[in-house]
Motif scaffolding. Structure first.
Motif, PDB file in Angstrom:
ATOM      1  N   ASP A 161       0.953  -1.167  -0.010  1.00 17.29           N
ATOM      2  CA  ASP A 161       0.017  -0.096  -0.120  1.00 17.29           C
ATOM      3  C   ASP A 161       0.824   1.109   0.084  1.00 17.29           C
ATOM      4  OD1 ASP A 161      -2.697  -1.168   0.125  1.00 17.29           O
ATOM      5  OD2 ASP A 161      -1.909  -1.860   2.191  1.00 17.29           O
ATOM      6  N   PHE A 162       0.308   2.204  -0.859  1.00 14.50           N
ATOM      7  CA  PHE A 162       1.196   3.576  -0.619  1.00 14.50           C
ATOM      8  C   PHE A 162       0.000   4.665  -0.956  1.00 14.50           C
ATOM      9  CE2 PHE A 162       1.702   0.866  -4.371  1.00 14.50           C
ATOM     10  CZ  PHE A 162       0.855   1.391  -5.320  1.00 14.50           C
ATOM     11  N   GLU A 163       0.521   5.735  -0.934  1.00 13.57           N
ATOM     12  CA  GLU A 163      -0.339   7.001  -0.936  1.00 13.57           C
ATOM     13  C   GLU A 163      -1.430   7.055  -2.295  1.00 13.57           C
ATOM     14  OE1 GLU A 163       1.193  10.486   1.082  1.00 13.57           O
ATOM     15  OE2 GLU A 163       0.134  11.950  -0.243  1.00 13.57           O
ATOM     16  N   SER A 164      -0.382   6.999  -3.258  1.00 11.35           N
ATOM     17  CA  SER A 164      -0.995   7.127  -4.632  1.00 11.35           C
ATOM     18  C   SER A 164      -0.479   6.509  -5.495  1.00 11.35           C
ATOM     19  CB  SER A 164      -1.201   8.750  -4.697  1.00 11.35           C
ATOM     20  OG  SER A 164      -1.487   8.802  -6.315  1.00 11.35           O
ATOM     21  N   PRO A 165      -1.012   5.869  -6.586  1.00 14.86           N
ATOM     22  CA  PRO A 165      -0.520   4.940  -7.586  1.00 14.86           C
ATOM     23  C   PRO A 165       0.349   6.168  -8.466  1.00 14.86           C
ATOM     24  CG  PRO A 165      -2.683   4.563  -7.576  1.00 14.86           C
ATOM     25  CD  PRO A 165      -2.586   5.464  -6.609  1.00 14.86           C
ATOM     26  N   SER A 166      -0.052   7.424  -8.658  1.00 19.68           N
ATOM     27  CA  SER A 166       0.595   8.342  -9.522  1.00 19.68           C
ATOM     28  C   SER A 166       1.811   8.974  -8.772  1.00 19.68           C
ATOM     29  CB  SER A 166      -0.490   9.169 -10.035  1.00 19.68           C
ATOM     30  OG  SER A 166      -1.186   9.880  -8.804  1.00 19.68           O
ATOM     31  N   MET A 167       2.055   8.606  -7.404  1.00 20.37           N
ATOM     32  CA  MET A 167       3.162   9.393  -6.805  1.00 20.37           C
ATOM     33  C   MET A 167       4.451   8.749  -6.507  1.00 20.37           C
ATOM     34  SD  MET A 167       2.491  10.966  -2.958  1.00 20.37           S
ATOM     35  CE  MET A 167       1.689  12.398  -3.351  1.00 20.37           C
ATOM     36  N   LEU A 168       5.651   9.382  -6.980  1.00 20.77           N
ATOM     37  CA  LEU A 168       6.857   8.533  -6.625  1.00 20.77           C
ATOM     38  C   LEU A 168       7.101   9.072  -5.374  1.00 20.77           C
ATOM     39  CD1 LEU A 168       8.583   9.583 -10.021  1.00 20.77           C
ATOM     40  CD2 LEU A 168       7.552   7.470  -9.570  1.00 20.77           C
ATOM     41  N   GLU A 169       7.697   8.223  -4.601  1.00 19.07           N
ATOM     42  CA  GLU A 169       8.026   8.293  -3.237  1.00 19.07           C
ATOM     43  C   GLU A 169       9.550   8.197  -2.759  1.00 19.07           C
ATOM     44  OE1 GLU A 169       5.685   6.109  -0.391  1.00 19.07           O
ATOM     45  OE2 GLU A 169       3.885   6.772  -1.249  1.00 19.07           O
ATOM     46  N   PHE A 170      10.100   9.179  -2.393  1.00 22.51           N
ATOM     47  CA  PHE A 170      11.609   9.100  -1.990  1.00 22.51           C
ATOM     48  C   PHE A 170      11.670   9.453  -0.504  1.00 22.51           C
ATOM     49  CE2 PHE A 170      11.057  10.842  -6.334  1.00 22.51           C
ATOM     50  CZ  PHE A 170      11.849  10.353  -7.225  1.00 22.51           C
ATOM     51  N   TYR A 171      12.547   8.495   0.178  1.00 29.68           N
ATOM     52  CA  TYR A 171      13.194   8.482   1.571  1.00 29.68           C
ATOM     53  C   TYR A 171      14.315   8.946   1.813  1.00 29.68           C
ATOM     54  CZ  TYR A 171       8.441   6.542   1.948  1.00 29.68           C
ATOM     55  OH  TYR A 171       7.113   6.392   2.051  1.00 29.68           O
ATOM     56  N   LEU A 172      14.612  10.044   2.378  1.00 28.37           N
ATOM     57  CA  LEU A 172      16.099  10.500   2.813  1.00 28.37           C
ATOM     58  C   LEU A 172      16.377  10.270   4.017  1.00 28.37           C
ATOM     59  CD1 LEU A 172      16.118  13.937   0.841  1.00 28.37           C
ATOM     60  CD2 LEU A 172      17.504  12.078   0.082  1.00 28.37           C
ATOM     61  N   SER A 173      17.558   9.523   4.209  1.00 29.72           N
ATOM     62  CA  SER A 173      17.890   9.412   5.771  1.00 29.72           C
ATOM     63  C   SER A 173      19.254   8.516   5.817  1.00 29.72           C
ATOM     64  CB  SER A 173      16.962   8.390   6.440  1.00 29.72           C
ATOM     65  OG  SER A 173      17.544   7.776   7.571  1.00 29.72           O
ATOM     66  N   SER A 174      20.470   8.887   6.473  1.00 26.96           N
ATOM     67  CA  SER A 174      21.440   8.377   6.570  1.00 26.96           C
ATOM     68  C   SER A 174      21.313   6.707   7.130  1.00 26.96           C
ATOM     69  CB  SER A 174      22.412   9.068   7.412  1.00 26.96           C
ATOM     70  OG  SER A 174      22.092   9.055   8.635  1.00 26.96           O
ATOM     71  N   ARG A 175      20.295   6.737   7.871  1.00 24.98           N
ATOM     72  CA  ARG A 175      19.763   5.437   8.587  1.00 24.98           C
ATOM     73  C   ARG A 175      19.346   4.478   7.361  1.00 24.98           C
ATOM     74  NH1 ARG A 175      15.384   3.549  10.489  1.00 24.98           N
ATOM     75  NH2 ARG A 175      14.449   5.532  10.198  1.00 24.98           N
ATOM     76  N   ILE A 176      18.416   4.804   6.569  1.00 25.01           N
ATOM     77  CA  ILE A 176      17.656   4.007   5.482  1.00 25.01           C
ATOM     78  C   ILE A 176      18.680   3.787   4.504  1.00 25.01           C
ATOM     79  CG2 ILE A 176      15.680   4.026   4.068  1.00 25.01           C
ATOM     80  CD1 ILE A 176      14.316   5.879   5.840  1.00 25.01           C
ATOM     81  N   ALA A 177      19.326   4.754   3.876  1.00 27.13           N
ATOM     82  CA  ALA A 177      20.375   4.433   2.749  1.00 27.13           C
ATOM     83  C   ALA A 177      21.270   5.731   2.710  1.00 27.13           C
ATOM     84  CB  ALA A 177      19.183   4.669   1.446  1.00 27.13           C
ATOM     85  N   PRO A 178      22.663   5.052   3.451  1.00 28.76           N
ATOM     86  CA  PRO A 178      23.531   6.257   3.591  1.00 28.76           C
ATOM     87  C   PRO A 178      24.120   6.674   2.155  1.00 28.76           C
ATOM     88  CG  PRO A 178      24.068   4.050   4.312  1.00 28.76           C
ATOM     89  CD  PRO A 178      22.797   3.948   4.081  1.00 28.76           C
ATOM     90  N   GLY A 179      24.018   8.031   2.062  1.00 32.13           N
ATOM     91  CA  GLY A 179      24.537   8.632   0.826  1.00 32.13           C
ATOM     92  C   GLY A 179      23.677   8.298  -0.428  1.00 32.13           C
ATOM     93  N   GLY A 180      22.465   7.877  -0.129  1.00 32.48           N
ATOM     94  CA  GLY A 180      21.491   7.802  -1.360  1.00 32.48           C
ATOM     95  C   GLY A 180      19.979   7.825  -0.910  1.00 32.48           C
ATOM     96  N   TYR A 181      19.223   7.325  -1.421  1.00 26.33           N
ATOM     97  CA  TYR A 181      17.708   7.223  -0.849  1.00 26.33           C
ATOM     98  C   TYR A 181      17.073   6.024  -1.304  1.00 26.33           C
ATOM     99  CZ  TYR A 181      16.559   8.308  -5.887  1.00 26.33           C
ATOM    100  OH  TYR A 181      16.365   8.092  -7.126  1.00 26.33           O
ATOM    101  N   ALA A 182      15.901   6.067  -0.568  1.00 24.44           N
ATOM    102  CA  ALA A 182      15.122   4.732  -0.909  1.00 24.44           C
ATOM    103  C   ALA A 182      13.926   5.188  -1.756  1.00 24.44           C
ATOM    104  CB  ALA A 182      14.502   4.125   0.417  1.00 24.44           C
ATOM    105  N   TRP A 183      13.457   4.480  -2.439  1.00 23.74           N
ATOM    106  CA  TRP A 183      12.383   5.049  -3.293  1.00 23.74           C
ATOM    107  C   TRP A 183      11.015   3.751  -3.270  1.00 23.74           C
ATOM    108  CZ3 TRP A 183      16.821   3.341  -5.692  1.00 23.74           C
ATOM    109  CH2 TRP A 183      16.820   2.052  -6.570  1.00 23.74           C
ATOM    110  N   VAL A 184       9.959   4.426  -3.532  1.00 25.86           N
ATOM    111  CA  VAL A 184       8.750   3.555  -3.715  1.00 25.86           C
ATOM    112  C   VAL A 184       8.169   4.021  -5.191  1.00 25.86           C
ATOM    113  CG1 VAL A 184       6.408   2.543  -2.914  1.00 25.86           C
ATOM    114  CG2 VAL A 184       8.524   3.101  -1.283  1.00 25.86           C
TER     115      VAL A 184
END
Ligand code: SF4
Ligand code: SF4
Lengths: 57, 395
Positions: free
Chosen positions: B190-213
């Motif tokens: 599940d996510f907020e909307s099928p037409s929305m790209l999600e990006f997660y910034l955090s050194s804990r989640i992805a050091p030096g990068g980001y996570a995406w949905v």
């Protein structure tokens, strides 16, 4: 350097960082050629940890 | 297959296929070689494409590969503050999530239809060099080893291009410029909307990068992340498992496919033509350093490379000087934006999680429908004077 073929996803990332052009990545397997110096750089970028580096191999 | 071609293209990703098509359309004889037995498989990371590039390439989005239109993004800060932006307001763009398996193959088919020959399951292991000049490639296919002559070689063989190395360039990429990416294709999420790209910034989640949905439809998404080789302490896949486990909408989803890929984020190479070897796509590091997205640039560069190479062959001049028109043209088209993305990436990398939260907090109160990106950045700098020196390069 040695690649665990069961873990390897054939992404080719290791090929790009190897400073010695020492990795052959075909469709079927990924592994070092004779230029490998066991420097360990490729192991740092493998997203699934398929690469082992070291003398004990 | 002939034993001699005007152009040999190494690699049948988007850059290679578009280059092969453009060169063949321009009248050159073209052979494209691909190490994989099936073009598009295994999929590498990221499957997002902008609408603009499709228009430029005269491609009509087809539901078999443009599986899901997107029109907005959500950026989530380390402590969970979400900034929502309707992309069109900010950048004037919408895009699609691709099915790369279908898309990459479709681009290759277009190259074939334009007249290019294609060999899959064919591994290029060296160049044929005579009197210091590249005259072709050495390859290994299902029928054994062979050599094929070429007037021009297009290196579309991905990040750290071996073809370019054999031509005498040092293209091995530094760990600081390299994101290790891994992605799950997930169902039952599940996510907020099928037409929305999600990006997660955090050194804990992805050091030096980001996570995406990246949603691929109802309850289906590509969920991935990239970590910087020099900052990560664990395998990328460990970070991704943690991320999925911590996200309420994802934790119960099922993984139906795992993809991986290396992403060059240090900006394009300074030199993308060497003798009669022309670098395109990830091989030339034509990747948006901020997002890691490379398909748009790869296709644009491939198009220009194919056109220039075909012209050069028709004129009978495949010197480096002549082929540099490619470099001039792609830089003219996208050099500035690549510089901007690189700057922005470097700024982001310099921010602590706390600073990212501060930024997100301010941005989440901005009405993006009323404010331009530049005005927004100015407002931001005013409200966070300490961030000033870090952000100033962006305005
Ligand atoms: S980086 Fe890892 S997964 Fe990718 S090809 Fe190399 S060994 Fe395989
Ligand atoms: S250990 Fe070093 S030399 Fe050997 S393949 Fe890996 S990066 Fe290349």
């Amino acid at each position: 350097m040695k690649v665990d073929q069961n873990l390897c996803l054939r992404c080719g990332g290791c090929v790009g960082v190897c400073p010695f052009d020492a990795i052959e990545a075909t469709d079927g397997s990924v592994g070092p050629n004779q230029r490998c110096t066991d420097c360990g750089i490729c192991g740092k970028v493998c997203p699934v940890g398929a690469i082992r580096v070291g003398k004990k191999l | 297959m002939e034993r001699s071609y005007d152009v040999v293209v190494v690699g049948a990703g988007p850059a290679g296929s578009v280059a092969a098509q453009a060169a063949a359309s321009g009248g050159a004889s073209v052979l494209m070689l691909e190490r994989r037995r099936e073009i598009g498989v295994p999929v590498q990371c990221g499957e997002a494409l902008s609408e603009d590039v499709l228009k430029e390439m005269k491609l009509k989005p087809d539901p078999s590969w443009a599986v899901n239109p997107t029109n907005s993004v959500k950026i989530v800060s380390p402590s969970g503050i979400a900034v929502r932006i309707s992309e069109r307001r900010v950048t004037g763009k919408v895009g699609y999530i691709l099915n790369r398996k279908v898309f990459d193959k479709y681009l290759a088919i277009r190259a074939a239809e334009a007249g290019a020959d294609i060999r899959v399951g064919t591994y290029v292991y060296g160049l044929v060099v005579r009197d210091g000049r590249v005259c072709g490639v050495r390859a290994r296919g299902v029928d054994g080893d062979f050599e094929v002559e070429a007037k021009v070689v297009i290196a579309a063989d991905g990040v750290g291009s071996r073809v370019a190395r054999w031509a005498g360039m040092n293209t091995a990429i530094k760990l600081d410029d390299f994101e290790s990416g891994v992605q799950f294709q997930m169902v039952g999420v599940d996510f907020e909307s099928p037409s929305m790209l999600e990006f997660y910034l955090s050194s804990r989640i992805a050091p030096g990068g980001y996570a995406w949905v990246f949603p691929k439809g109802e309850h289906m998404a590509n969920v991935g992340l990239g970590v910087l080789g020099s900052r990560a302490e664990r395998r990328a896949i460990d970070y991704l498992r943690d991320f999925v486990a911590r996200m309420p909408g994802l934790a119960r989803g099922k993984v139906v496919e795992i993809n991986a890929g290396g992403i060059p984020v240090g900006g394009p190479l300074k030199q993308t033509v060497k003798g009669n070897v022309v670098l395109v796509g990830d091989a030339a590091r034509q990747v948006n350093a901020l997002t890691g997205g490379g398909i748009d640039s790869a296709m644009r560069a491939g198009q220009i490379a194919g056109e220039v190479v075909a012209d050069a062959i028709r004129e009978g001049d495949v010197s480096e000087k002549r082929l540099r028109e490619y470099e001039r043209r792609w830089r003219e088209k996208m050099g500035k934006s690549h510089e901007k993305y690189l700057k922005a990436k470097n700024v982001l990398l310099g921010l602590s999680d706390q600073e990212l939260d501060q930024l997100a907090e301010t941005l989440s109160r901005v009405d993006f429908e009323r404010i331009s990106l530049t005005d927004m950045l100015r407002a931001l700098i005013k409200s966070h004077p300490k961030l000033l020196w870090k952000l100033r390069g962006l305005v």
